[in-house]
Design a protein around this motif. Structure first.
Motif, PDB file in Angstrom:
ATOM      1  N   GLY A  75       0.797  -1.221   0.000  1.00  0.00           N
ATOM      2  CA  GLY A  75       0.000   0.000   0.000  1.00  0.00           C
ATOM      3  C   GLY A  75       0.821   1.258   0.000  1.00  0.00           C
ATOM      4  O   GLY A  75       0.360   2.296   0.488  1.00  0.00           O
ATOM      5  N   THR A  79      -0.147   0.320   4.468  1.00  0.00           N
ATOM      6  CA  THR A  79      -0.495  -0.941   5.138  1.00  0.00           C
ATOM      7  C   THR A  79       0.229  -1.065   6.471  1.00  0.00           C
ATOM      8  O   THR A  79      -0.381  -1.354   7.515  1.00  0.00           O
ATOM      9  CB  THR A  79      -0.152  -2.135   4.239  1.00  0.00           C
ATOM     10  OG1 THR A  79      -0.899  -2.045   3.028  1.00  0.00           O
ATOM     11  CG2 THR A  79      -0.479  -3.455   4.939  1.00  0.00           C
ATOM     12  N   ASN A  82      -0.963   1.628   9.041  1.00  0.00           N
ATOM     13  CA  ASN A  82      -2.266   1.266   9.617  1.00  0.00           C
ATOM     14  C   ASN A  82      -2.113   0.149  10.640  1.00  0.00           C
ATOM     15  O   ASN A  82      -2.743   0.170  11.710  1.00  0.00           O
ATOM     16  CB  ASN A  82      -3.220   0.811   8.513  1.00  0.00           C
ATOM     17  CG  ASN A  82      -3.776   1.969   7.688  1.00  0.00           C
ATOM     18  OD1 ASN A  82      -3.733   3.120   8.117  1.00  0.00           O
ATOM     19  ND2 ASN A  82      -4.303   1.665   6.519  1.00  0.00           N
ATOM     20  N   ASP A 110      -5.877  10.883   2.090  1.00  0.00           N
ATOM     21  CA  ASP A 110      -6.113   9.618   1.396  1.00  0.00           C
ATOM     22  C   ASP A 110      -7.092   8.762   2.199  1.00  0.00           C
ATOM     23  O   ASP A 110      -6.917   8.557   3.397  1.00  0.00           O
ATOM     24  CB  ASP A 110      -4.779   8.877   1.232  1.00  0.00           C
ATOM     25  CG  ASP A 110      -4.868   7.678   0.309  1.00  0.00           C
ATOM     26  OD1 ASP A 110      -5.733   6.813   0.537  1.00  0.00           O
ATOM     27  OD2 ASP A 110      -4.058   7.598  -0.633  1.00  0.00           O
ATOM     28  N   ARG A 111      -8.098   8.254   1.523  1.00  0.00           N
ATOM     29  CA  ARG A 111      -9.155   7.499   2.222  1.00  0.00           C
ATOM     30  C   ARG A 111      -8.661   6.195   2.830  1.00  0.00           C
ATOM     31  O   ARG A 111      -9.319   5.613   3.702  1.00  0.00           O
ATOM     32  CB  ARG A 111     -10.319   7.220   1.268  1.00  0.00           C
ATOM     33  CG  ARG A 111     -10.000   6.293   0.120  1.00  0.00           C
ATOM     34  CD  ARG A 111     -11.242   5.930  -0.683  1.00  0.00           C
ATOM     35  NE  ARG A 111     -11.829   7.092  -1.301  1.00  0.00           N
ATOM     36  CZ  ARG A 111     -11.525   7.516  -2.535  1.00  0.00           C
ATOM     37  NH1 ARG A 111     -10.598   6.848  -3.240  1.00  0.00           N
ATOM     38  NH2 ARG A 111     -12.104   8.559  -3.058  1.00  0.00           N
ATOM     39  N   ARG A 112      -7.507   5.703   2.399  1.00  0.00           N
ATOM     40  CA  ARG A 112      -6.970   4.453   2.937  1.00  0.00           C
ATOM     41  C   ARG A 112      -6.304   4.631   4.300  1.00  0.00           C
ATOM     42  O   ARG A 112      -6.056   3.656   5.013  1.00  0.00           O
ATOM     43  CB  ARG A 112      -5.958   3.847   1.969  1.00  0.00           C
ATOM     44  CG  ARG A 112      -6.502   3.483   0.608  1.00  0.00           C
ATOM     45  CD  ARG A 112      -5.362   3.114  -0.332  1.00  0.00           C
ATOM     46  NE  ARG A 112      -4.474   4.258  -0.565  1.00  0.00           N
ATOM     47  CZ  ARG A 112      -3.271   4.159  -1.134  1.00  0.00           C
ATOM     48  NH1 ARG A 112      -2.816   2.969  -1.504  1.00  0.00           N
ATOM     49  NH2 ARG A 112      -2.528   5.247  -1.316  1.00  0.00           N
ATOM     50  N   ARG A 114      -5.547   5.098   8.051  1.00  0.00           N
ATOM     51  CA  ARG A 114      -6.207   4.828   9.335  1.00  0.00           C
ATOM     52  C   ARG A 114      -5.306   5.227  10.506  1.00  0.00           C
ATOM     53  O   ARG A 114      -5.542   4.814  11.634  1.00  0.00           O
ATOM     54  CB  ARG A 114      -6.560   3.337   9.448  1.00  0.00           C
ATOM     55  CG  ARG A 114      -7.522   2.841   8.379  1.00  0.00           C
ATOM     56  CD  ARG A 114      -8.921   3.417   8.566  1.00  0.00           C
ATOM     57  NE  ARG A 114      -9.853   2.918   7.562  1.00  0.00           N
ATOM     58  CZ  ARG A 114     -10.094   3.517   6.390  1.00  0.00           C
ATOM     59  NH1 ARG A 114      -9.454   4.644   6.084  1.00  0.00           N
ATOM     60  NH2 ARG A 114     -10.939   3.000   5.529  1.00  0.00           N
TER      61      ARG A 114
END
Length: 360
Positions: A75, A79, A82, A110-112, A114
């Motif tokens: 990612g 990744t 997160n 960015d919506r990814r 977290r």
């Protein structure tokens, strides 16, 4: 994300770093293994950076624990970030190494993403640098002739509008230069070769590639440096990069061309992205819930590590000539590299959508 929360956090971290020696002595990691989590595959720049620092951090943490690298690629580093945000325990058993490709998606919304940098405490921030340059085929031979480029269409070979290239995209827009971006480059090496072949006329490179690959072009008279992104001094001011102090910063060039200081939402967006991508590119962090004595022990270990004569002697191409930010300097740099105002974020998102068809 809130600036107030981050400032409160950094204040607590600074207080932790000044705890009396007795409080810090109560912390010991003897016999333990601590993970340095890196959200990239092995052998990349962040992995090399982490593996270089790890033995020095181990040396100076109380009890001299074993520090190992745990790679979580994927990612584009999102990744691993997160995963750390969701799973890391606030007990000093692991800490995280961020990078520009982790920070820029956070800044741009960015919506990814977290993770939230306000929920982490900085231990160190490692800078790097970058230079924007043009081919001498553009008709100029010196950087102070940049105004002569205003009537020319420049071709910039880019890897994409939301990675490192967002920095020159914003800078060149503010300077009023006419640039056509050709997206799809696999790396900055391909971009440099495009300039050498004459397929492109403007590019930027990070410090290692600039010094080894582009400086010979400058010496041969085929490339002309325009500006660097600079570094932050201890007071937070952008100053010339120590790796190429003869090259003016973007801010200097802007003042020379526009006759005023850069300001407004567009400069706020540029500065956040530029520091995130270069001057504040690689922070190491702990979760903010980590007890103050543990934070203090880690911060002291990093401060001692960067002052270690062996590290200084070996830093070479890994850390370069850049001053490693620890303590209050790390706090200031981390804040700039991981904070963007709502107005600046809204501006840059609208700009990238309108001009480069980026969808958020």
């Amino acid at each position: 994300m809130t600036v107030i929360g981050r400032r409160a956090l950094l204040g607590a971290a600074t207080a932790a770093a000044t705890l009396p020696g007795r409080a810090q002595a109560q912390v010991s990691f003897a016999g333990r293994t601590i993970e340095f989590v890196i959200p990239f595959a092995e052998a990349g720049g962040s992995d090399v950076w982490a593996r270089f620092l790890a033995p020095f951090v181990s040396k100076y943490l109380p009890g001299q624990p074993t520090v190992i690298i745990r790679n979580i690629p994927g990612g584009g580093s999102i990744t691993g970030a997160n995963d750390f945000a969701q799973r890391a325990r606030p007990d000093g058993s692991s800490f995280f190494g961020s990078s520009a490709s982790t920070q820029l998606p956070f800044l741009l919304g960015d919506r990814r993403v977290r993770y939230d940098y306000a929920k982490w405490v900085p231990l160190i921030v490692s800078p790097t640098g970058g230079v924007v340059y043009v081919s001498s085929r553009t008709g100029i031979s010196r950087g102070d002739q940049i105004a002569q480029l205003k009537d020319k269409e420049l071709v910039f070979p880019s890897q994409g509008a939301t990675g490192l290239d967002v920095v020159p995209i914003l800078a060149l827009h503010m300077l009023g230069l006419k640039v056509r971006y050709v997206f799809g480059m696999r790396g900055r090496g391909d971009a440099r070769l495009a300039v050498e072949r004459g397929d492109a006329s403007i590019d930027h490179q990070t410090t290692p590639a600039w010094l080894t690959q582009v400086v010979p072009m400058v010496q041969a008279g085929t490339a002309v440096p325009l500006f660097s992104y600079g570094v932050q001094d201890d007071d937070g001011k952008i100053v010339r990069d120590p790796s190429f102090p003869e090259i003016p910063t973007f801010e200097e060039v802007y003042r020379g061309m526009m006759g005023k200081e850069p300001s407004g939402a567009e400069y706020d967006a540029y500065l956040a992205c530029a520091v995130s991508a270069f001057a504040g590119q690689k922070p190491a962090v702990l979760p903010k819930e980590t007890p103050a004595p543990i934070v203090a022990a880690f911060r002291k270990a990093f401060a001692d590590a960067v002052a270690d004569p062996e590290l200084i002697a070996k830093r070479g191409d890994i850390l370069g000539d850049y001053k490693q930010a620890v303590g209050p300097a790390a706090d200031r740099l981390y804040t700039t590299a991981t904070t963007i105002s709502p107005e600046a974020r809204a501006w840059v998102r609208q700009f990238l959508t309108a001009n480069h068809n980026v969808r958020f």
